[in-house]
Design an enzyme around this catalytic site. Structure first.
Site, mmCIF file in Angstrom:
data_model
loop_
_atom_site.group_PDB
_atom_site.id
_atom_site.type_symbol
_atom_site.label_atom_id
_atom_site.label_comp_id
_atom_site.label_asym_id
_atom_site.label_seq_id
_atom_site.Cartn_x
_atom_site.Cartn_y
_atom_site.Cartn_z
ATOM 1 N N ASP A 302 28.924 11.356 0.831
ATOM 2 C CA ASP A 302 28.227 12.204 1.791
ATOM 3 C C ASP A 302 26.923 11.562 2.256
ATOM 4 O O ASP A 302 26.240 10.858 1.501
ATOM 5 C CB ASP A 302 27.922 13.557 1.124
ATOM 6 C CG ASP A 302 27.182 14.510 2.027
ATOM 7 O OD1 ASP A 302 27.742 14.910 3.058
ATOM 8 O OD2 ASP A 302 26.022 14.847 1.716
ATOM 9 N N GLU A 355 30.681 8.998 5.109
ATOM 10 C CA GLU A 355 30.223 9.839 6.208
ATOM 11 C C GLU A 355 28.955 9.169 6.738
ATOM 12 O O GLU A 355 27.862 9.358 6.219
ATOM 13 C CB GLU A 355 29.913 11.255 5.743
ATOM 14 C CG GLU A 355 29.581 12.171 6.918
ATOM 15 C CD GLU A 355 28.529 13.225 6.603
ATOM 16 O OE1 GLU A 355 28.347 14.118 7.438
ATOM 17 O OE2 GLU A 355 27.881 13.146 5.550
#
Length: 627
Positions: A302, A355
């Site tokens: 993330d 990401e």
């Protein structure tokens, strides 16, 4: 490995299995507790076994590396505990959770508990063996992104346990044609509303859904059903809870002291100090733990952009440059390369997916050529351009044709995943279906077209739960998806289409075997902005191909001529306007005959009917029969 060598590697940032030493470990004479607190004058373990009294079980220092240890005969599996730390400079007394705890009590409690060594007996040896030989770059990868607590719930609002999810979620994902599940973070976290992205237990599965062995059984069941499982993992920041990692021993231990380096103001979280070796050992060990102990098939990392840039979401004067005067976080770059090298070296076939929302180069290229070493990267540009275009009234799409063609300019610069993720259906953004313009019929037609657009565009796929059946409300972690909508024909049709698209993508090499390679895609015509029509070819490594034509307007087009590679009979393999999916059933009666004759610089051509707001996929019948 000797104790001295273990500590040496930990202090050097190269102990990727420090969980084997730090934390709470059950042994014959009780439980051994070890914690890293280099700026402590004294450390004690307190728990339900000593009335939470400091000074009863005082830990001793293992040397200058800052690790403390004690064996507590009275502590065993299930015992609750914390660490009581006295800072050596200020004398401040701190009560802290164990950074290496393998279990925490259910919220709102936050004490760690001693977890016995797992007795779970895995049954996925064949899966892991096949994964090690998996050619993932040329294989279908279709990810169903799931928040375990809100996919489906009991009537009284309780979330399903892992065992219950195994009974419902796994068959559903398999039936819908997905290849992998991706779990939003299930590392322990105190606040439901964080969805797991503000973790306090980097080695502890959340207690919300069962025990650690229950999670192991769930993943084992996924593997038995042919589903891979990815973990959404968060090494970019951690919350400020005073009982957790923040100022762990009274100093900025895991974070930076200077808020210009160590604080994400917009998220209210701390940034890890990647320049501190023991912090790198902690994070690398966390990644290793989930892959080794729980057999996850990869990590979706993330907020990578927030790790790479020192000025991420900061104004001038709010950040500090690196030693060269630049904005790049050099220590974070080194950490990410170490992470990817470790994962790919020790867990063959496991994936790492970034990401990363900027144009940082070579995110998904090997470290030995200067890349970050990720397997893949989310294509945020494709997602933003696509949703911006689909929101537009079809009447005006002709003037924004570049929003759906520009992606091919950079499509092969990285190994891209095309995400329609949870980020697009929260914080006031509404649902996917809610973004679509027009009357109810047009909204559903647009949604079906969006799903086909994703399926037929080069790149691996990701869909957040609910998008596959047209969830109407914005997602909330506090309730289950609106499964009752499937009683309505329009929603059931979207779900049928999603399943058929997934299976086509999985079964046709032309749709997946060259997802990352330019020879796998060829425009037939990308210039017909007047009609808002696109057409292209997808090629498989085996020489097979499919023809895709897309009409982004509600105006049907008949006699629309396309150039194709060969004459012959083309089967209409999928038409998103079929009544089976809730459409008007305008199409090509199952097949079209292509005739010899050059058109669009190709030796054959056909005339196709393009339904309104729909995608059509054709395949040469001889080729179709061969596969």
């Amino acid at each position: 490995m000797t104790l001295a060598h273990t500590l040496y590697l930990f202090n050097e940032g190269r102990n990727v299995q420090s969980y084997r030493f730090l934390g709470a470990h059950v042994q014959a004479d009780g439980t051994a507790f070890r914690v890293w607190a280099p700026n402590a004058a004294q450390v004690s373990v307190v728990g339900d076994f000593n009335g939470w009294q400091g000074g009863v079980h005082v830990m001793h220092s293992l040397g200058r590396g800052g690790v403390w240890e004690v064996v507590v005969p009275e502590a065993g599996p299930g015992s609750l505990y914390r660490f009581e730390i006295t800072n050596r400079d200020s004398g401040a007394l701190l009560i802290k959770g164990d950074p290496y705890a393998r279990g925490f009590e259910l919220r709102p409690g936050s004490a760690a508990y001693v977890v016995a060594p797992s007795q779970y007996r895995w049954g996925d040896a064949q899966w892991l063996q096949q994964r090690a030989a998996w050619d993932w770059q040329h294989a279908p990868l279709n990810i169903y992104e799931v928040h375990a607590g809100s996919w489906m719930r009991h009537a009284d609002g309780r979330p399903y346990l892992w065992s219950e999810l195994a009974e419902r979620l796994i068959p559903y994902a398999v039936a819908q044609g997905y290849t992998h599940l991706e779990l939003l973070p299930i590392t322990e976290h105190p606040l439901d509303e964080s969805w797991g992205y503000q973790a306090t237990g980097y080695f502890a599965p959340t207690s919300r859904y069962g025990s650690p062995d229950d999670l192991r059984a769930f993943i084992d069941a996924c593997h038995a059903a042919g589903l891979g499982v990815l973990l959404d993992w968060v090494p970019g920041h951690f919350p400020q809870d005073d009982w957790a990692l923040a100022r762990f021993d009274g100093t900025a231990l895991y974070e930076h002291e200077d808020p210009r380096l160590g604080l994400h103001a917009e998220w209210g979280t701390h940034i890890f100090n990647y320049g501190r070796h023991e912090v790198c050992s902690f994070l690398l060990s966390s990644a290793h733990w989930w892959l080794a102990e729980f057999h996850f098939d990869g990590l979706r990392v993330d907020a990578v952009a927030s790790m790479l840039y020192l000025d991420y979401s900061r104004q001038p004067g709010q950040w500090l440059p690196n030693r060269h005067g630049g904005r790049e976080n050099l220590e974070a770059i080194d950490f990410l390369r170490e992470l990817n090298t470790m994962v790919h070296g020790e867990f063959p076939g496991a994936l790492t997916i970034a990401e990363e929302s900027t144009a940082w180069p070579q995110v998904s290229r090997p470290t030995y050529v200067g890349g970050l070493g990720f397997s893949m990267k989310w294509n945020m540009g494709w997602m933003n351009d696509s949703l911006r275009y689909f929101r537009r009234d079809p009447l005006f799409r002709r003037w924004h044709h570049d929003e759906v063609t520009f992606g091919q300019v950079y499509a092969y610069s990285e190994n891209f995943v095309l995400p329609l993720s949870h980020d697009e259906v929260v914080h006031g953004k509404g649902s996917l279906s809610g973004k679509m313009p027009g009357d109810p019929w047009q909204r559903f037609a647009n949604l079906r077209l969006l799903l086909a657009w994703q399926a037929f565009t080069p790149g691996k796929k990701l869909m957040f739960m609910g998008g596959e059946f047209g969830q109407a409300r914005e997602w909330s972690e506090s309730r289950e998806l609106d499964w009752g909508l499937l009683a309505e024909p329009a929603h059931a049709g979207v779900q049928r289409l999603a399943g058929d698209l997934n299976r086509l993508y999985r079964d046709l090499p032309a749709l997946h075997s060259q997802d990352f390679e330019a020879p796998g895609f060829e425009w037939i015509d990308c210039h017909d902005s007047e009609h808002s029509v696109l057409s292209w070819l997808r090629w498989g490594r085996d020489g097979s191909f499919v023809v895709v034509a897309v009409n982004f307007t509600p105006t049907p087009l008949t006699g629309y001529r396309l150039g194709v590679p060969h004459a012959g009979r083309y089967a209409e393999v999928l038409n998103s306007d079929s009544t089976h999916y809730g459409g008007s059933d305008l199409g090509n009666h199952g097949a079209i005959e292509a005739v010899e004759g050059e058109w669009m610089r190709r030796p054959a051509n056909l005339e196709i009917t393009l339904p309104p707001l729909a995608a059509v996929l054709l395949r040469l019948e001889a080729d179709y029969a061969a596969h």
